[in-house]
Design a protein around this motif. Structure first.
Motif, PDB file in Angstrom:
ATOM      1  N   TYR A 104       0.868  -1.186   0.000  1.00 50.16           N
ATOM      2  CA  TYR A 104       0.000   0.000   0.000  1.00 50.16           C
ATOM      3  C   TYR A 104       0.901   1.231   0.000  1.00 50.16           C
ATOM      4  O   TYR A 104       1.936   1.246   0.678  1.00 50.16           O
ATOM      5  CB  TYR A 104      -0.901   0.020   1.243  1.00 50.16           C
ATOM      6  N   GLN A 293      -8.754   7.066  -0.620  1.00 53.03           N
ATOM      7  CA  GLN A 293      -8.210   6.202  -1.677  1.00 53.03           C
ATOM      8  C   GLN A 293      -8.160   7.011  -2.965  1.00 53.03           C
ATOM      9  O   GLN A 293      -9.163   7.629  -3.353  1.00 53.03           O
ATOM     10  CB  GLN A 293      -9.191   5.051  -1.843  1.00 53.03           C
ATOM     11  N   PRO A 298      -6.620   1.484  -6.248  1.00 50.66           N
ATOM     12  CA  PRO A 298      -7.114   0.915  -4.986  1.00 50.66           C
ATOM     13  C   PRO A 298      -6.047   0.764  -3.902  1.00 50.66           C
ATOM     14  O   PRO A 298      -6.380   0.752  -2.718  1.00 50.66           O
ATOM     15  CB  PRO A 298      -7.650  -0.471  -5.401  1.00 50.66           C
ATOM     16  N   ASP A 299      -4.765   0.669  -4.271  1.00 52.08           N
ATOM     17  CA  ASP A 299      -3.712   0.474  -3.263  1.00 52.08           C
ATOM     18  C   ASP A 299      -3.029   1.765  -2.851  1.00 52.08           C
ATOM     19  O   ASP A 299      -2.048   1.743  -2.116  1.00 52.08           O
ATOM     20  CB  ASP A 299      -2.616  -0.463  -3.812  1.00 52.08           C
ATOM     21  N   PHE A 301      -3.364   5.578  -1.161  1.00 52.33           N
ATOM     22  CA  PHE A 301      -4.198   6.430  -0.306  1.00 52.33           C
ATOM     23  C   PHE A 301      -3.450   7.743  -0.064  1.00 52.33           C
ATOM     24  O   PHE A 301      -2.373   7.730   0.530  1.00 52.33           O
ATOM     25  CB  PHE A 301      -4.463   5.745   1.039  1.00 52.33           C
TER      26      PHE A 301
END
Ligand SMILES: Cc1cc2nc3c(=O)[nH]c(=O)nc-3n(C[C@H](O)[C@H](O)[C@H](O)COP(=O)(O)OP(=O)(O)OC[C@H]3O[C@@H](n4cnc5c(N)ncnc54)[C@H](O)[C@@H]3O)c2cc1C
Length: 334
Positions: A104, A293, A298-299, A301
């Motif tokens: 992430y 996000q 999606p990974d 932030f």
């Protein structure tokens, strides 16, 4: 980077500002590996940069070593590195010290001064977004007063003692107040053989009121206090250029000064790699959903000044300075 692989997911945070540090602290008890990357090994307390610029504080009072802030944290690694590119397809970062993979990613890179493409202003104006910039400003102010002592030429001396601050947001207002206090309390003592009463502090605001992101009452009070301190407040005036001597505006108004401080806009400090379509036009911020996000990733932030979270309550707007499109409810860096 000599960071061991662990069974826990790796969260890479880019930037040890308010956002990055808080997140690293919150993640301490979680089963994750946290890697913080910053191009400086210290955190800058930006709200007090103006004090460093005006000599009220030494730089080490507002710079905290990042390792010290996060000392003793488990599964935590700090590396001094500038991230130069994000490669989201490979979940990989390129940095000045090599590549690093992530599970992430959290861009928390803050914002940088926005000159809106005006290269002349960028070349001659002083910005105040980092400690080195604040120290440059402080040196310039002192050098100009030393220089003012040496000239008999009336206009030149005045220009060396004049200040023009462009931008009537909190940074401009704080700085104008601090300069006015110096003019009153310090300059007459330090330069007894100079008529420092002639020093002018001008604050130039493109919109119709100072502190336009705050209440009208706050604007009125700020203007009242500044004028009491002897600051000249110019509203509805747009600065168009500065050649190092003369500040030009959209009207016939000009200012002769050796010091122009640009506090009229910021833009997100983005890193190459994330699709430009997802950036907010003008403000150059990463568009995020309610979970921070980044839209389309999606990974990834984004947090802090680099993130733009729009909602019905906080739609994008353009500031009076034409600075940036940003949601009205969002706390902004300046
Ligand atoms: C003069 C001034 C006064 C302010 N006063 C106030 C105030 O009174 N109240 C208030 O609420 N806010 C104030 N702000 C705004 C506040 O400082 C910001 O909102 C806040 O710092 C944003 O935090 P952040 O974590 O998003 O980014 P930042 O604090 O800007 O941190 C970003 C970090 O990312 C690092 N970085 C950037 N790019 C890279 C890269 N490519 N690779 C590695 N590292 C990178 C930087 O070195 C930095 O450490 C002020 C700002 C300024 C400039």
């Amino acid at each position: 980077m000599n960071i061991p692989r662990s069974n826990n997911p790796r969260i890479v945070i880019i930037g040890g500002g308010f956002g990055g540090i808080s997140l690293a602290q919150k993640l301490q008890k979680q089963e994750v590996q946290v890697v913080l990357l910053d191009k400086n090994n210290y955190h800058t307390f930006q709200p007090l940069l103006y004090q460093v610029s005006t000599g009220g504080l030494e730089p080490d009072s507002i710079a905290y070593p990042l390792r010290k802030v996060l000392i003793g944290y488990d599964n935590f690694f700090f590396r001094l590195a500038e991230v130069t590119e994000i490669i989201p397809e490979r979940k990989m970062l390129q940095t000045t010290i090599g590549e690093l993979s992530y599970d992430y990613l959290v861009p928390a890179t803050g914002s940088e001064t926005n000159f809106f493409g005006n290269t002349e202003l960028e070349e001659h104006a002083m910005a105040m977004k980092s400690i080195p910039q604040s120290l440059n400003l402080r040196s310039l102010i002192l050098e100009n007063f030393e220089q003012a002592l040496l000239t008999d030429e009336y206009h030149e001396r005045d220009a060396l003692m004049n200040f023009v601050i462009v931008g009537g947001g909190p940074t401009g207002v704080e700085l104008a107040g601090a300069l006015a206090e110096i003019k009153k309390g310090i300059l007459p003592k330090d330069y007894p053989d100079l008529d420092t009463r002639r020093a002018q502090i001008n604050i130039v605001q493109g919109g119709e009121r100072l502190l336009d992101a705050m209440s009208e009452k706050a604007s009125e009070k700020a203007e009242e206090f500044l004028e009491k301190l002897g600051v000249q407040v110019w509203k509805n005036v747009r600065v168009t250029g500065y050649d190092g001597k003369t500040v030009r505006t959209k009207t016939d108004l000009t200012f002769e000064t050796a010091t122009l401080i640009w506090a009229a806009g910021v833009k997100g400090a983005t890193i190459k790699g994330l699709d430009a379509k997802e950036l907010i036009a003008g403000g150059n911020r990463l568009s995020v959903n309610e979970f921070n996000q980044v839209i389309g990733y999606p990974d990834v932030f984004a947090i802090g000044d680099i993130a733009c979270m729009q909602s019905d309550d906080a739609p994008a707007r353009t500031s009076h300075d034409g600075a940036a499109s940003y949601p009205t409810g969002t706390k902004l860096g300046r």
